[in-house]
Every structure is written in C-alpha cells, then in structure tokens.
Design a protein around this motif. Structure first.
Motif, mmCIF file in Angstrom:
data_model
loop_
_atom_site.group_PDB
_atom_site.id
_atom_site.type_symbol
_atom_site.label_atom_id
_atom_site.label_comp_id
_atom_site.label_asym_id
_atom_site.label_seq_id
_atom_site.Cartn_x
_atom_site.Cartn_y
_atom_site.Cartn_z
ATOM 1 N N GLY A 135 0.818 -1.213 0.000
ATOM 2 C CA GLY A 135 0.000 0.000 0.000
ATOM 3 C C GLY A 135 0.852 1.264 0.000
ATOM 4 O O GLY A 135 0.480 2.280 -0.594
ATOM 5 N N ALA A 160 0.562 4.263 -2.538
ATOM 6 C CA ALA A 160 0.415 5.646 -2.087
ATOM 7 C C ALA A 160 1.525 6.533 -2.655
ATOM 8 O O ALA A 160 1.276 7.668 -3.085
ATOM 9 C CB ALA A 160 0.422 5.703 -0.558
ATOM 10 N N GLY A 164 6.695 11.676 -1.286
ATOM 11 C CA GLY A 164 6.320 10.354 -1.771
ATOM 12 C C GLY A 164 7.476 9.380 -1.853
ATOM 13 O O GLY A 164 7.275 8.156 -1.738
#
Length: 253
Positions: A22, A26, A81
């Motif tokens: 995940g 993301a 990120g």
C-alpha cells in the motif's frame, strides 16, 4: 512455538506485506499527483514565445501556465512520496524471498537505491519551470536577463537529466532480476507475473500511452508526464493484489 503463535505471526507478517505494498501504491499516487501539478497543462507554443527560443524543449510548455504555488505543490509531492517506495522495496523482497536471499535481495536493494534520486528530480522541476516562467516575463524588458535565466534553466534541466540515469539503470537492472526470479517458480508470485510486478515494463507501457496522449478526456494532458508514476502504480498495485491473501507467502515460508 504453538500453532496459534505461528498463525498469529503469519497473519501479522501478511498485514505488514500488505501495508508495504500500500505504501508503494500511495507513493505512486503522490508522484502521479505531483506530475499532474508540474506537467499536466496543455502545451500551447503560440501563447508562449519562449518556447521558440533555441535549445528550449517543447515539453517545457507544460509548466509555463502553472502558478508558483502549483509548481511548489507538485515538487513537494515527490519529496514526500519517495520514502514510501523504500517500504515498497521491502514488499517486493518479501514476494521474492521464497526463492532465497540471493534472488530476492539484489533487486530489492537496487530499487531502494534507485529511489535516492527521484526526490531531487521532482523537486528540481520546480526551479526548472520557474526559471523559464521568469525568463518569459522578463523577455519584453531585458534580453540580457532573459538569456541569463535561460542558461540557468538549461543547467537545471541538465542536472535533472543526469539524475535520471542512475534511477533508470537501477530500475531496469532490478526489473530484469525480478523477472528472472519470478520465472523460477519459487517466489510468492505466479510465473506469469514477473513482467507485471517488475516496474520497468509497466513504466515503458504507461509512458508510451500517456506521452502519446492516448488517455481519454482531461487525462490526455493531465497525465502526459506521469508515465513513471503510473507504471509504478500498476506494478505495486498488481504485486499487492497478488500477495494480499498471504497464502502463497505462508506456503513458501
């Protein structure tokens, strides 16, 4: 260790693998958002005379309509990120681990190492775009200032291009090793999944589709610079889905 403890440990491990996958999803979404903010405007050379200057690449036109706030937000999406991909590298390692450390560790380390440069790349797009924007604004009043800023912008572009090389080489090498490992049939992935969970091929496919404006509607321009992010999204999305149940992880451990 009791059967209950073994089962609990297996469930906890599966949950961690899911969360790590995940994190990769993301991170990919954050990067895609950053790409859209930085490079998601329609290129209109007729509205931006600076694009007709020598050595100015046409794709720069996708940043000229963006406000400073938008470019800043786009750059910061990449900065925040990038760390998520480190967790995603561990996720891939766990998927490959049943084949042994010699098969699993090199591609995972290469992918983790690859993500030491994209935060710089994404952040530098802000300076690159701003330099061209200011050069365009100063063009009517000062040719000297315009040329100085264009030279500076070209320097930023050159730095970005240099930083892309280690990222690209490491990603391709890690993908080749991942495909080879999955092909043995001893990983937690099915044999056919190698080209899908290894990011290089999804990146190449997504770059062609997005770069050639094959996406429908507003996405045609919005995602025109997001090939790498979309490729990672496909890769980590597929990997997370394949490892979700944990059945193959448990069977292989």
């Amino acid at each position: 260790m009791t059967r209950f403890q073994i089962r609990r440990r297996s469930v906890d491990h599966t949950a961690l693998v899911r969360w790590a996958g995940g994190a990769g999803i993301a991170g990919s979404l954050l990067y895609a958002l950053g790409d859209a903010l930085l490079l998601g405007s329609k290129i209109e050379p007729d509205k931006h005379p600076i694009l007709h200057e020598p050595d100015v690449k046409p794709e720069i036109g996708s940043m000229l309509p963006a406000s400073t706030t938008r470019l800043t937000a786009g750059a910061m999406c990449g900065v925040f990120g990038a760390p998520l991909y480190l967790a995603a590298a561990w996720h891939l390692y766990e998927g490959l681990a049943p084949a042994g450390k010699a098969r699993a560790l090199p591609p995972a380390l290469l992918l983790a190492g690859a993500w030491t440069t994209p935060a710089f790349i994404h952040g530098t797009f802000f300076h690159w775009g701003e330099a061209y924007k200011i050069a365009e604004e100063l063009a009517p009043t000062s040719e000297e200032a315009k040329q100085r800023l264009l030279r500076q912008a070209n320097d930023f572009g050159r730095a970005i291009a240099i930083a892309y090389w280690p990222f690209g080489i490491a990603t391709v090498a890690a993908s080749a090793l991942t495909i080879a490992a999955v092909a043995t049939g001893r990983t937690a992935y099915p044999r056919w999944a190698g080209p899908l969970v290894a990011p290089a091929l999804p990146i190449a496919a997504a770059s062609v589709v997005s770069g050639q404006h094959h996406l429908p509607g507003p996405a045609k321009h919005l995602m025109q610079g997001a090939g790498i992010s979309l490729g990672h999204l496909i890769s980590y999305g597929a990997s997370t889905a394949l490892l979700w149940s944990g059945r193959r992880l448990r069977a292989a451990r």
